[in-house]
Design a protein around this motif. Sequence first.
Motif, PDB file in Angstrom:
ATOM      1  N   UNK A  41      14.423  -0.923   0.283  1.00  0.00           N
ATOM      2  CA  UNK A  41      13.080  -1.511   0.243  1.00  0.00           C
ATOM      3  C   UNK A  41      12.930  -2.480  -0.925  1.00  0.00           C
ATOM      4  N   UNK A  42      13.780  -2.340  -1.928  1.00  0.00           N
ATOM      5  CA  UNK A  42      13.725  -3.262  -3.057  1.00  0.00           C
ATOM      6  C   UNK A  42      13.950  -4.701  -2.588  1.00  0.00           C
ATOM      7  N   UNK A  54       3.365 -11.392  -3.747  1.00  0.00           N
ATOM      8  CA  UNK A  54       2.851 -10.348  -4.624  1.00  0.00           C
ATOM      9  C   UNK A  54       3.108 -10.771  -6.075  1.00  0.00           C
ATOM     10  N   UNK A  55       2.327 -10.197  -6.967  1.00  0.00           N
ATOM     11  CA  UNK A  55       2.481 -10.513  -8.390  1.00  0.00           C
ATOM     12  C   UNK A  55       3.547  -9.598  -9.014  1.00  0.00           C
ATOM     13  N   UNK A  56       3.931  -9.916 -10.232  1.00  0.00           N
ATOM     14  CA  UNK A  56       4.900  -9.086 -10.944  1.00  0.00           C
ATOM     15  C   UNK A  56       4.363  -7.676 -11.149  1.00  0.00           C
ATOM     16  N   UNK A  57       3.065  -7.556 -11.410  1.00  0.00           N
ATOM     17  CA  UNK A  57       2.487  -6.215 -11.598  1.00  0.00           C
ATOM     18  C   UNK A  57       2.475  -5.434 -10.282  1.00  0.00           C
ATOM     19  N   UNK A  58       2.239  -6.130  -9.167  1.00  0.00           N
ATOM     20  CA  UNK A  58       2.291  -5.469  -7.863  1.00  0.00           C
ATOM     21  C   UNK A  58       3.717  -5.031  -7.535  1.00  0.00           C
ATOM     22  N   UNK A  63       7.668  -0.587  -7.144  1.00  0.00           N
ATOM     23  CA  UNK A  63       8.884   0.077  -7.615  1.00  0.00           C
ATOM     24  C   UNK A  63       8.607   1.516  -8.035  1.00  0.00           C
ATOM     25  N   UNK A  64       7.446   1.765  -8.583  1.00  0.00           N
ATOM     26  CA  UNK A  64       7.085   3.110  -9.031  1.00  0.00           C
ATOM     27  C   UNK A  64       6.586   4.001  -7.893  1.00  0.00           C
ATOM     28  N   UNK A  68       8.022   7.528  -3.563  1.00  0.00           N
ATOM     29  CA  UNK A  68       8.151   8.313  -4.782  1.00  0.00           C
ATOM     30  C   UNK A  68       9.040   7.678  -5.830  1.00  0.00           C
ATOM     31  N   UNK A  69       9.124   6.353  -5.797  1.00  0.00           N
ATOM     32  CA  UNK A  69       9.950   5.646  -6.773  1.00  0.00           C
ATOM     33  C   UNK A  69      11.390   5.430  -6.331  1.00  0.00           C
TER      34      UNK A  69
END
Length: 201
Positions: A41-42, A54-58, A63-64, A68-69
């Motif tokens: 999914x990465x 999407x933004x870097x924060x999104x 990723x988190x 479940x990460x």
Amino acid sequence: MNVGGASIQKILDGEMAICFFVHRSAFYWVMDDRANFSLDAEKDYRAYLDRGHISASQYDAACREFRGGILRLDENNFLEYLRAAGGGHTTDEMAAMFKTNDADVGDPLGLHARVERFNVSGSGLAKGDFMAAERLAARLPGFYVNFDRKVFLHMESDRFHEDLAYPDWEAGFGDFCHLVPDGARYWMDGADFWKVRFIHG
């Protein structure tokens, strides 16, 4: 996740699916969000980020939070994912979905007999049988992931889930029934219900 009517409805609504996993010579039936059966999914989230969708924060949040990460599902973290998904189901638990008469399907064995007549003669199915066959087919697996042999297959012709498999894997759209051991084929109790997924009105 319990095997029951609510889960089947979520499969019909496109929210969930059933996957057969092979991991270190053991197999597991898992019902989960269909997105959770993607291996890498990465790759998807990185593409969204690179395109500015999407933004870097999104991206960091994804990723988190995704699975479940576990963005990249592999043989080393599969059991961790399995625990987070509520564990797998036994073949007997899965088979129970074909032993119950319900309002959506009626008598599964009776429907199966009509499907077999239809396959031979092209007739014998009532209008409502096509919808019942679709609902019965929802109880079949749509994904196959074999970590031991690096094989990923799915049966969703309108999706390209194989794009998120790893480069050294065999991956694609295709029927994987022959890869599931006979003893694990929960749809074979009294009749071969696999064929109902190929009925079209």
